[in-house]
Write a protein that holds these residues in place. Structure first.
Motif, PDB file in Angstrom:
ATOM      1  N   PHE A  72       0.850  -1.193   0.000  1.00 61.00           N
ATOM      2  CA  PHE A  72       0.000   0.000   0.000  1.00 61.00           C
ATOM      3  C   PHE A  72       0.887   1.245   0.000  1.00 61.00           C
ATOM      4  CE2 PHE A  72      -2.715  -3.145   2.074  1.00 61.00           C
ATOM      5  CZ  PHE A  72      -3.942  -2.924   1.471  1.00 61.00           C
ATOM      6  N   PRO A  73       0.406   2.334  -0.612  1.00 61.73           N
ATOM      7  CA  PRO A  73       1.133   3.600  -0.509  1.00 61.73           C
ATOM      8  C   PRO A  73       0.843   4.269   0.841  1.00 61.73           C
ATOM      9  CG  PRO A  73      -0.872   3.937  -1.754  1.00 61.73           C
ATOM     10  CD  PRO A  73      -0.806   2.454  -1.443  1.00 61.73           C
ATOM     11  N   SER A  74       1.673   5.209   1.201  1.00 64.02           N
ATOM     12  CA  SER A  74       1.438   6.026   2.398  1.00 64.02           C
ATOM     13  C   SER A  74       0.704   7.285   1.957  1.00 64.02           C
ATOM     14  CB  SER A  74       2.764   6.386   3.070  1.00 64.02           C
ATOM     15  OG  SER A  74       3.463   5.224   3.464  1.00 64.02           O
ATOM     16  N   VAL A  75      -0.538   7.425   2.363  1.00 66.64           N
ATOM     17  CA  VAL A  75      -1.367   8.478   1.792  1.00 66.64           C
ATOM     18  C   VAL A  75      -2.450   8.911   2.773  1.00 66.64           C
ATOM     19  CG1 VAL A  75      -2.941   6.801   0.719  1.00 66.64           C
ATOM     20  CG2 VAL A  75      -2.741   9.093  -0.268  1.00 66.64           C
ATOM     21  N   LYS A  76      -2.828  10.183   2.688  1.00 61.60           N
ATOM     22  CA  LYS A  76      -4.004  10.707   3.387  1.00 61.60           C
ATOM     23  C   LYS A  76      -5.041  11.092   2.336  1.00 61.60           C
ATOM     24  CE  LYS A  76      -1.954  12.731   7.574  1.00 61.60           C
ATOM     25  NZ  LYS A  76      -1.740  14.003   8.313  1.00 61.60           N
ATOM     26  N   ILE A  77      -6.258  10.631   2.524  1.00 61.59           N
ATOM     27  CA  ILE A  77      -7.332  10.897   1.566  1.00 61.59           C
ATOM     28  C   ILE A  77      -8.524  11.515   2.285  1.00 61.59           C
ATOM     29  CG2 ILE A  77      -9.093   9.758   0.129  1.00 61.59           C
ATOM     30  CD1 ILE A  77      -6.917   7.824  -0.793  1.00 61.59           C
ATOM     31  N   LYS A  78      -9.076  12.543   1.664  1.00 59.34           N
ATOM     32  CA  LYS A  78     -10.344  13.129   2.109  1.00 59.34           C
ATOM     33  C   LYS A  78     -11.269  13.096   0.905  1.00 59.34           C
ATOM     34  CE  LYS A  78     -12.441  17.294   4.098  1.00 59.34           C
ATOM     35  NZ  LYS A  78     -12.193  18.691   4.563  1.00 59.34           N
ATOM     36  N   ASP A  79     -12.388  12.432   1.041  1.00 59.23           N
ATOM     37  CA  ASP A  79     -13.184  12.148  -0.152  1.00 59.23           C
ATOM     38  C   ASP A  79     -14.673  12.305   0.111  1.00 59.23           C
ATOM     39  OD1 ASP A  79     -13.487  11.495  -2.796  1.00 59.23           O
ATOM     40  OD2 ASP A  79     -13.210   9.344  -2.529  1.00 59.23           O
ATOM     41  N   TYR A  80     -15.381  12.679  -0.944  1.00 59.35           N
ATOM     42  CA  TYR A  80     -16.834  12.866  -0.891  1.00 59.35           C
ATOM     43  C   TYR A  80     -17.327  12.986  -2.329  1.00 59.35           C
ATOM     44  CZ  TYR A  80     -14.885  17.530  -1.324  1.00 59.35           C
ATOM     45  OH  TYR A  80     -14.135  18.615  -1.734  1.00 59.35           O
ATOM     46  N   PRO A  81     -18.591  12.690  -2.583  1.00 55.65           N
ATOM     47  CA  PRO A  81     -19.088  12.741  -3.968  1.00 55.65           C
ATOM     48  C   PRO A  81     -19.414  14.144  -4.429  1.00 55.65           C
ATOM     49  CG  PRO A  81     -20.839  12.031  -2.497  1.00 55.65           C
ATOM     50  CD  PRO A  81     -19.601  12.158  -1.654  1.00 55.65           C
ATOM     51  N   ARG A  82     -19.237  14.367  -5.721  1.00 50.08           N
ATOM     52  CA  ARG A  82     -19.596  15.654  -6.319  1.00 50.08           C
ATOM     53  C   ARG A  82     -21.111  15.794  -6.461  1.00 50.08           C
ATOM     54  NH1 ARG A  82     -18.329  17.259 -12.569  1.00 50.08           N
ATOM     55  NH2 ARG A  82     -19.051  19.424 -12.509  1.00 50.08           N
ATOM     56  N   PHE A  83     -21.779  14.697  -6.885  1.00 49.33           N
ATOM     57  CA  PHE A  83     -23.231  14.716  -7.072  1.00 49.33           C
ATOM     58  C   PHE A  83     -23.894  13.730  -6.113  1.00 49.33           C
ATOM     59  CE2 PHE A  83     -21.742  16.127 -11.287  1.00 49.33           C
ATOM     60  CZ  PHE A  83     -22.515  17.267 -11.469  1.00 49.33           C
ATOM     61  N   THR A  84     -25.096  14.065  -5.676  1.00 53.11           N
ATOM     62  CA  THR A  84     -25.809  13.198  -4.728  1.00 53.11           C
ATOM     63  C   THR A  84     -26.484  12.020  -5.411  1.00 53.11           C
ATOM     64  OG1 THR A  84     -27.801  14.571  -4.882  1.00 53.11           O
ATOM     65  CG2 THR A  84     -26.234  15.103  -3.126  1.00 53.11           C
ATOM     66  N   TYR A  85     -26.785  12.136  -6.698  1.00 51.93           N
ATOM     67  CA  TYR A  85     -27.463  11.066  -7.445  1.00 51.93           C
ATOM     68  C   TYR A  85     -26.494  10.514  -8.491  1.00 51.93           C
ATOM     69  CZ  TYR A  85     -31.296   8.630  -9.869  1.00 51.93           C
ATOM     70  OH  TYR A  85     -32.109   7.679 -10.440  1.00 51.93           O
ATOM     71  N   ARG A  86     -26.096   9.249  -8.291  1.00 44.12           N
ATOM     72  CA  ARG A  86     -25.161   8.596  -9.228  1.00 44.12           C
ATOM     73  C   ARG A  86     -25.752   7.222  -9.547  1.00 44.12           C
ATOM     74  NH1 ARG A  86     -22.882   9.910  -4.798  1.00 44.12           N
ATOM     75  NH2 ARG A  86     -22.149   7.804  -4.342  1.00 44.12           N
ATOM     76  N   GLY A  87     -26.552   7.187 -10.604  1.00 39.82           N
ATOM     77  CA  GLY A  87     -27.410   6.037 -10.821  1.00 39.82           C
ATOM     78  C   GLY A  87     -26.994   5.131 -11.963  1.00 39.82           C
ATOM     79  N   PHE A  88     -27.610   3.942 -11.956  1.00 39.27           N
ATOM     80  CA  PHE A  88     -27.434   2.970 -13.034  1.00 39.27           C
ATOM     81  C   PHE A  88     -28.759   2.255 -13.246  1.00 39.27           C
ATOM     82  CE2 PHE A  88     -26.408  -1.179 -14.830  1.00 39.27           C
ATOM     83  CZ  PHE A  88     -25.565  -0.814 -15.861  1.00 39.27           C
ATOM     84  N   LEU A  89     -29.200   2.185 -14.513  1.00 36.11           N
ATOM     85  CA  LEU A  89     -30.497   1.588 -14.847  1.00 36.11           C
ATOM     86  C   LEU A  89     -30.327   0.166 -15.344  1.00 36.11           C
ATOM     87  CD1 LEU A  89     -33.490   3.075 -16.733  1.00 36.11           C
ATOM     88  CD2 LEU A  89     -32.414   1.021 -17.672  1.00 36.11           C
ATOM     89  N   ILE A  90     -31.159  -0.730 -14.806  1.00 37.25           N
ATOM     90  CA  ILE A  90     -31.306  -2.068 -15.365  1.00 37.25           C
ATOM     91  C   ILE A  90     -32.753  -2.236 -15.839  1.00 37.25           C
ATOM     92  CG2 ILE A  90     -29.477  -3.128 -14.004  1.00 37.25           C
ATOM     93  CD1 ILE A  90     -31.680  -4.310 -12.183  1.00 37.25           C
ATOM     94  N   ASP A  91     -32.926  -3.063 -16.863  1.00 37.69           N
ATOM     95  CA  ASP A  91     -34.233  -3.283 -17.491  1.00 37.69           C
ATOM     96  C   ASP A  91     -34.545  -4.774 -17.390  1.00 37.69           C
ATOM     97  OD1 ASP A  91     -36.353  -3.690 -19.243  1.00 37.69           O
ATOM     98  OD2 ASP A  91     -35.246  -3.071 -21.033  1.00 37.69           O
ATOM     99  N   THR A  92     -35.554  -5.125 -16.600  1.00 37.30           N
ATOM    100  CA  THR A  92     -35.878  -6.542 -16.392  1.00 37.30           C
ATOM    101  C   THR A  92     -37.172  -6.963 -17.064  1.00 37.30           C
ATOM    102  OG1 THR A  92     -36.959  -6.013 -14.273  1.00 37.30           O
ATOM    103  CG2 THR A  92     -34.633  -6.652 -14.204  1.00 37.30           C
TER     104      THR A  92
END
Length: 515
Positions: free
Chosen positions: A143-163
């Motif tokens: 593993f690298p030695s790293v500090k990460i602070k993370d959060y999403p840009r958009f609140t809705y990040r979707g994927f559609l399936i068709d059944t």
């Protein structure tokens, strides 16, 4: 000097291949040392105080501990091994919903065997552990030695399936969800019924599936629905069902008398029936009962109501309906659709749920309520979204992200270069109404045999656009990281297709027999 150089590589200079091959790339990543720590697989564990019995936390921890079990201990390191990830959650009671806090911080310290992962909610833990997994170098076990602070840009990040067009077994849907979580999607848009089949088994209206499904081996019963919802929650994914009306309802009519408009020869696919008949009062009672059942079953707080591609020619061919329109003072078929949608939205409004509709509802100038979310899917999306947000409606983008359309070579690059907020003339306040986007995998030529390889890792390009900073646009850097991400998916039994002309994975996809 080395610290400064590494920091610049991560935050400014994307011309070089990224030393942190994470997809989606974190909002902030700071290298704190050139030291890399090996993984001690036999001693490795993920710990948390007070939350080990929590359903989401326990399943997530078990999942990621299992992911690492297939690797061997890394090489001996003078700086020691990584043996533990210590997880803390500020608000362990936050429930899964669109907009829940998914932020996290991750600290891999070169002087400590313990990695620190802190999140505001349990769902930030899901996202943070995925990043931790992707930071692991399969080739050298470090593993690298790293500090990460993370959060999403958009609140809705979707994927559609068709059944409806092709049935997807529950275990296949769960595999899709697993892959989506690996790219930090947070919404599964389940287009569950349509013209070809009605696989949703409704206890209130069992005839819908009994007569409208392909057969009774291809239905989703309540237990199946609850299983999918529970599985998705463990992966931080909200399930939003779609019951598209008044068009796309041919399968409904097989189980409900007088539900569809009768129009011999000009109905759906040249048949005798078309959209729901808006003049039949009993139809609204059916919709109220069915949607009440659906919204009580799905805890997302959202439902997709469709509203696209309504064929007016069938309504026009039904003389009884045309006569009814004259009595009601309804001048044209746009107004008839508006009448239907007003009735439908009033039903849903009283069910206390949010709702999404396809863009035709807006384009046809129908009367809609202020909290309606407009889902844009047609060409010239920038112009449409500009009109939507200027009218004050929230919106979701799908137009450039129809993954069921495939082409030779690397179409993911086209997906990656889309900027959802590139809407000419829009103000900052208006752009805030763009709540995210959605990749779509329609089912005309997709079923359990190919949905996973056709989806991944192409969908991950969309995922990064919706999660990461808008400044992260270097295609060459993304190609390098996406190839590594694809191998990480294959190592976890997701048959993600290759994206590079010549390459290999250190740990290859092990085959469907492991499922």
């Amino acid at each position: 000097m080395m610290f400064l150089l590494l920091s610049l590589l991560l935050t400014v200079g994307e011309a070089n291949f990224n030393i942190l091959p994470v997809v989606p790339f974190p909002q902030e990543a700071e290298m704190i040392s050139t030291v890399r720590r090996s993984l001690h697989v036999e001693e490795f564990k993920i710990t948390t105080d007070k939350l080990r019995e929590d359903k989401v936390i326990s399943s997530t921890i078990s999942r990621y501990e299992r992911y690492f079990e297939r690797f061997e201990r890394g090489p001996a390191s003078p700086d020691g091994y990584v043996t533990e990830v210590s997880v803390t959650v500020a608000d362990p009671t936050a429930q899964l919903k669109i907009g829940v806090d998914e932020s996290y911080t991750l600290n891999i310290n070169p002087l400590s065997p313990v990695v620190k992962l802190a999140a505001k909610t349990r769902f930030g833990v899901v996202r943070g552990l995925e990043t931790f997994y992707q930071l692991y170098n399969i080739t050298d076990g470090t593993f690298p030695s790293v500090k990460i602070k993370d959060y999403p840009r958009f609140t809705y990040r979707g994927f559609l399936i068709d059944t409806s067009r092709h049935f997807l077994p529950v275990d296949t849907i769960e595999k899709v969800i697993t892959g989506l979580a690996m790219s930090k999607f947070n919404v599964l848009h389940w287009h569950i019924v349509d013209d070809p089949s009605f696989p949703y088994y409704s206890p209130t209206f069992p005839s819908l599936a009994e007569k409208g499904a392909y057969d009774m081996n291809h239905v989703y019963r309540i237990s199946d629905i609850l299983q999918v919802i529970s599985y998705a929650e463990d992966h931080g994914i909200v399930v939003v069902p779609e019951f598209d009306t008044p068009g796309h309802t041919l399968s409904w009519g097989k189980g409900l008398e007088n539900f569809l408009t009768h129009c011999p020869g000009v109905g759906t696919f040249g048949g005798d029936y078309g959209p729901i008949n808006p003049s039949v009062e009993a139809n609204y009672q059916v919709l109220q009962k069915l949607l009440a059942e659906v919204t009580s079953l799905f805890p997302s707080g959202f439902i997709h109501l469709g509203g696209d591609e309504v064929p007016f020619n069938c309504w026009a061919a039904n003389q009884e309906l045309v006569a009814w329109m004259k009595k009601q003072g309804i001048q044209n078929f746009n107004d008839l659709e508006s009448y239907y949608e007003e009735r439908l939205l009033d039903i849903v409004h009283h069910l206390n749920t949010s709702y999404v509709v396809w863009e035709e509802i807006f384009n046809n100038n129908l009367q809609i309520q202020p909290d309606t979310i407009i889902h844009v899917w047609k060409d010239k999306w920038q112009a449409t979204m500009g009109k939507v947000i200027k009218a004050g409606y929230k919106t979701i983008l799908s137009s450039p992200w129809y993954l069921n359309y495939i082409s030779f070579s690397r179409d993911w690059k086209t997906y990656y270069q889309v900027e959802p907020l590139k809407i000419p003339g829009a103000t900052a306040e208006e752009l805030n109404l763009v709540i995210g986007g959605e990749a779509c995998m329609w089912g005309e030529y997709v079923d359990a045999t190919n949905i996973l390889s056709r989806t991944f890792p192409r969908a991950s390009a969309v995922a990064e656009r919706l999660w990461s900073s808008e400044k992260r646009t270097n295609v060459a850097d993304m190609e390098f990281r996406l190839d590594k991400h694809r191998c990480g998916m294959c190592a976890r039994d997701i048959p993600a297709e290759t994206i590079i002309l010549r390459s290999y994975c250190p740990v290859e996809f092990s085959g469907y027999d492991h499922w």
